[in-house]
Design a protein around this motif. Structure first.
Motif: not given
Length: 73
Positions: A38-44, A6-21
């Motif tokens: 919600s805006i989330i930080q992803t890592h790959g 997985l990437s360690t730099t990450g990307s910011r993404m926005r949810l289009k639906h309510n979401a579980y983890l």
């Protein structure tokens, strides 16, 4: 969390639906629901049980189907 490739730099993404983890096996990891918009930080991304998930800061995963397409953050 073992990130593997997985990437360690990450990307910011926005949810289009309510979401579980989810955990690394694709099981819901808790009852927390992230709200649409919600805006989330992803890592790959990672394939789990034939579906693609993004890794998030907590070491959990979110299904890519919940991410808004073509949003640049």
């Amino acid at each position: 969390m073992n990130k593997g490739s997985l990437s360690t730099t990450g990307s910011r993404m926005r949810l289009k639906h309510n979401a579980y983890l989810y955990d690394e096996n694709g099981n819901r990891s808790n009852s927390l629901i992230l709200n649409s918009g919600s805006i989330i930080q992803t890592h790959g991304s990672k394939q789990i049980n034939g579906q693609t998930y993004y890794a998030v800061d907590t070491g959990e995963y979110i299904n890519t189907k919940n991410i808004e397409d073509n949003w640049i953050g």
